[in-house]
Design a protein around this motif. Sequence first.
Motif, short mmCIF file in Angstrom:
data_model
loop_
_atom_site.label_atom_id
_atom_site.label_comp_id
_atom_site.label_asym_id
_atom_site.label_seq_id
_atom_site.Cartn_x
_atom_site.Cartn_y
_atom_site.Cartn_z
N GLY A 371 10.21 28.46 58.48
CA GLY A 371 9.25 27.53 57.89
C GLY A 371 9.77 26.74 56.71
O GLY A 371 8.97 26.25 55.90
N LYS A 372 11.08 26.56 56.59
CA LYS A 372 11.64 25.84 55.43
C LYS A 372 11.21 24.37 55.43
O LYS A 372 10.74 23.85 54.41
N SER A 373 11.37 23.70 56.57
CA SER A 373 10.97 22.29 56.64
C SER A 373 9.46 22.15 56.49
O SER A 373 8.97 21.19 55.88
N THR A 374 8.71 23.09 57.04
CA THR A 374 7.25 23.06 56.90
C THR A 374 6.85 23.18 55.45
O THR A 374 5.88 22.55 55.00
N ILE A 398 7.93 11.25 43.88
CA ILE A 398 8.65 12.03 44.89
C ILE A 398 9.39 11.11 45.84
O ILE A 398 8.84 10.13 46.34
N GLY A 399 10.64 11.46 46.10
CA GLY A 399 11.41 10.85 47.17
C GLY A 399 11.70 11.91 48.22
O GLY A 399 12.30 12.94 47.91
N TYR A 400 11.27 11.66 49.45
CA TYR A 400 11.34 12.67 50.50
C TYR A 400 12.29 12.20 51.60
O TYR A 400 12.07 11.16 52.22
N PHE A 401 13.35 12.98 51.85
CA PHE A 401 14.28 12.73 52.95
C PHE A 401 13.99 13.76 54.03
O PHE A 401 14.20 14.95 53.84
N GLU A 402 13.48 13.31 55.17
CA GLU A 402 13.14 14.22 56.26
C GLU A 402 14.17 14.12 57.38
O GLU A 402 14.91 13.14 57.49
N GLN A 403 14.19 15.16 58.22
CA GLN A 403 15.15 15.18 59.32
C GLN A 403 14.86 14.09 60.35
O GLN A 403 15.78 13.47 60.89
N GLY A 404 13.60 13.90 60.66
CA GLY A 404 13.23 12.94 61.70
C GLY A 404 13.22 11.52 61.19
O GLY A 404 13.64 11.21 60.07
N LEU A 474 14.80 17.08 49.93
CA LEU A 474 15.81 16.75 50.93
C LEU A 474 15.80 17.80 52.03
O LEU A 474 16.04 18.98 51.77
N ASP A 475 15.55 17.36 53.26
CA ASP A 475 15.54 18.26 54.41
C ASP A 475 16.76 17.96 55.28
O ASP A 475 16.78 16.96 56.00
N GLU A 476 17.77 18.80 55.17
CA GLU A 476 19.04 18.65 55.90
C GLU A 476 19.61 17.25 55.72
O GLU A 476 19.81 16.50 56.67
N GLY A 498 17.27 14.31 37.52
CA GLY A 498 15.95 14.77 37.93
C GLY A 498 16.00 16.11 38.63
O GLY A 498 16.92 16.91 38.47
N THR A 499 14.97 16.37 39.44
CA THR A 499 14.81 17.65 40.12
C THR A 499 15.13 17.48 41.60
O THR A 499 14.74 16.49 42.22
N VAL A 500 15.83 18.45 42.16
CA VAL A 500 16.20 18.44 43.57
C VAL A 500 15.72 19.74 44.22
O VAL A 500 16.00 20.82 43.71
N ILE A 501 14.99 19.61 45.32
CA ILE A 501 14.60 20.75 46.15
C ILE A 501 15.09 20.42 47.55
O ILE A 501 14.61 19.46 48.16
N MET A 502 16.03 21.20 48.06
CA MET A 502 16.66 20.83 49.33
C MET A 502 16.74 22.01 50.28
O MET A 502 16.90 23.17 49.88
N VAL A 503 16.63 21.67 51.56
CA VAL A 503 16.89 22.60 52.65
C VAL A 503 18.17 22.13 53.33
O VAL A 503 18.27 20.97 53.73
N SER A 504 19.17 23.00 53.41
CA SER A 504 20.45 22.59 53.99
C SER A 504 21.21 23.80 54.48
O SER A 504 21.08 24.91 53.93
N HIS A 505 22.02 23.58 55.54
CA HIS A 505 22.96 24.59 56.01
C HIS A 505 24.39 24.25 55.60
O HIS A 505 25.33 24.94 56.03
N ASP A 506 24.56 23.20 54.80
CA ASP A 506 25.89 22.79 54.35
C ASP A 506 26.26 23.66 53.14
O ASP A 506 25.84 23.41 52.01
N ARG A 507 27.07 24.69 53.39
CA ARG A 507 27.38 25.65 52.31
C ARG A 507 28.24 25.01 51.22
O ARG A 507 28.17 25.42 50.07
N TYR A 508 29.04 24.03 51.57
CA TYR A 508 29.84 23.32 50.56
C TYR A 508 28.91 22.57 49.61
O TYR A 508 29.08 22.61 48.39
#
Length: 693
Positions: A371-374, A398-404, A474-476, A498-508
């Motif tokens: 449920g990370k993206s949710t 808010i600036g929202y970057f979504e996957q879709g 930021l979502d992926e 500013g503030t960043v809240i991100m969902v990512s699988h990019d470990r780097y």
Amino acid sequence: MVLTLENITKYFAAKAILLDVNIKVEQGERIGLVGANGAGKSTLLNIIDGSLEPDMGRRSIPAGLRIGFLRQDGGLDSSRSIQQELRTVFQPLLDAQALLRRLPNLMAQFSDHQDPEYLRLADQYAKALAFFEANDGYHIDVKIQTVLNGMGFAGRDISMSCAKLSGGERTRLALAKLLLQEPDLLMLDEPTNHLDFATLHWLEAYLQAYKKAVIVVSHDRFFLDRICDRIWEIAAVRLRSFRGNYSRYVQLRDAAYQRELREYEAQQQEIAKLSDYVARNKARASTANMAKSREKALERLEVRHAPPPPRRPMRLQFRYELEPSRELLLVENLCARLGKDPTQLANIFSGISFRVQHGERIAIVGPNGVGKSTLLRALVGEVFCVEGRVRWGRNVRIGYFEQGTERVDPFCSVLETMWNADPYRRECDVRKQLAEIGFPDDRPRVLVQTLSGGEMAKLKLSVLMWRNANVLLLDEPTNHLDLPTREALEEALLEFNGTVIMVSHDRYLLSRVATRVIEMQPGRLLEYPGGYPDYAARRLEHKPPESPCNPPNEQAGEKDRKRAASDSRRHRTHQQRAQQVAAKKRFIEVEQEISDLELQIAQMQESLCTPEVSTDYLAVNRICGELEQLRQKISDLTEEWCDLLELVEQDNPAGYPQEEPVIFSVKGRPEPQDAPQPSKIDLQGQQQHLDDK
């Protein structure tokens, strides 16, 4: 020698894609193929696979070489189930198994064991049995289940049709099928897409132990560092080979460019010096012979070409003007459910509580489907939460970057999309911005629906820059981005105040940017302060975080809430207090049991990757069975944990004062009568305050 390409050249129309490519692949090599989007990586893989013929050059492979190629589109048969699709890998063994079951019945019809037909059937049976045993046919299902567990399908119904799988699940299943084939040359095109951290670690361990050749295209720099011992770089239609992993390749590439640049500049100086001497002395009789000698030397000189400069990355810079409050976000006991049928909504997550201060860069991690993206969508109000509260501070944009691509009109041009983000920009400024993100003069007029995945991601990032947002969700964000653009995004986020809240699988990306990690697990949320490296180290040592991710009590109104809670507890009976104490004790015990079981599962999963276990199929089968039992125990304990949580919360009711604006509240938390009207936050960066009624 596995493969040789000599002087390979490929054109598309009149444009050269590859020129004079000469490569060799040795047994056991693990090669990473890197280059910008559109550089020709997929073209080279198709030439190696034999599905694409070069215009010039020669491809040489040994007879009988088996090549396995994982393309980005997968290639599964949707009419089959998961089990049927994977069992096709072992079709020769399955045919031999069917023959071994049929031949004894035919042989039983002969009383004379010297009959030529009986002897023929007996010989056929012996050959089928030898083939079946030599290829370990008795452990087909164990092999399938082992790979399925590693690729994140543990506990799934393998009789499910492939047509019901999501895009990410189909990619993972195609990769599982390819790993079961164990080809002599394994080629993987973006295998890390749609993989969570646990599956990534399993795949890395599998490929590190793989004895045959591997060629992998990936933008995951951690993955390339851990897997590869050689890097192929395609740049300016040429291929260069560097020994070492990705980090070593970066050092060697930069050093090679500086060396070639110095040699080119030195030769240019020498040419200028010789040319000047010839021009000044050719007409003189006394120096004419020497001038002619210099002129011939110039003609014989093999002129070096200037090395192509490093590709200028996309320029990204996130700015904002409105300073938000320090206490930026409070999420309290959030519960989200989704589904098409309102009467049968699936529980995505529950009991989510955390807080964020201005300036933090938070990474939200966890297994796929947790449920990370949710959660990000819930933070911007796009998902209805059945209970709980999301409260933003003042002056939040808010600036929202979504996957879709739901927020982008596919029938608008690239230029119009940028203008919609800021209608007051001049066209020259818009075109300049588009050129900086990789859209030359002929591209701004094309429709958004014709863009590639990488171009779409760059366009969305560019639009996000013009939002002037002080909070980035930021979502992926690195999906579909090439390596230079990923590095540019990292630098932009590091410079962002500013503030960043991100969902990512990019470990780097997570290692460089995140200052705090929040891990979502079924039924709970854990906080790991100190960034992704500390989180990874703790997870490797199987250490839980110091404390669960719950917001500290706010100062305002704290005494009143404590007094009210104390009055409530004072009027309970002795039996009720005893039940409450027992519930608290059992609550702690259940949490510890779940943690111990998760540790045990992680250790057993690691043991599956060791050579002594992975080659013993009986041990693998036993461990897989034990893993299923442990996961069922965790599921039962999680249900008990949720029931106990309700009892424990009755003794410590949560309540937060309404002193700051609220985006939205949902049932489950009563609103104070004197609470101010909430602020509405426009996701495009515009904030409007409603007048108090």
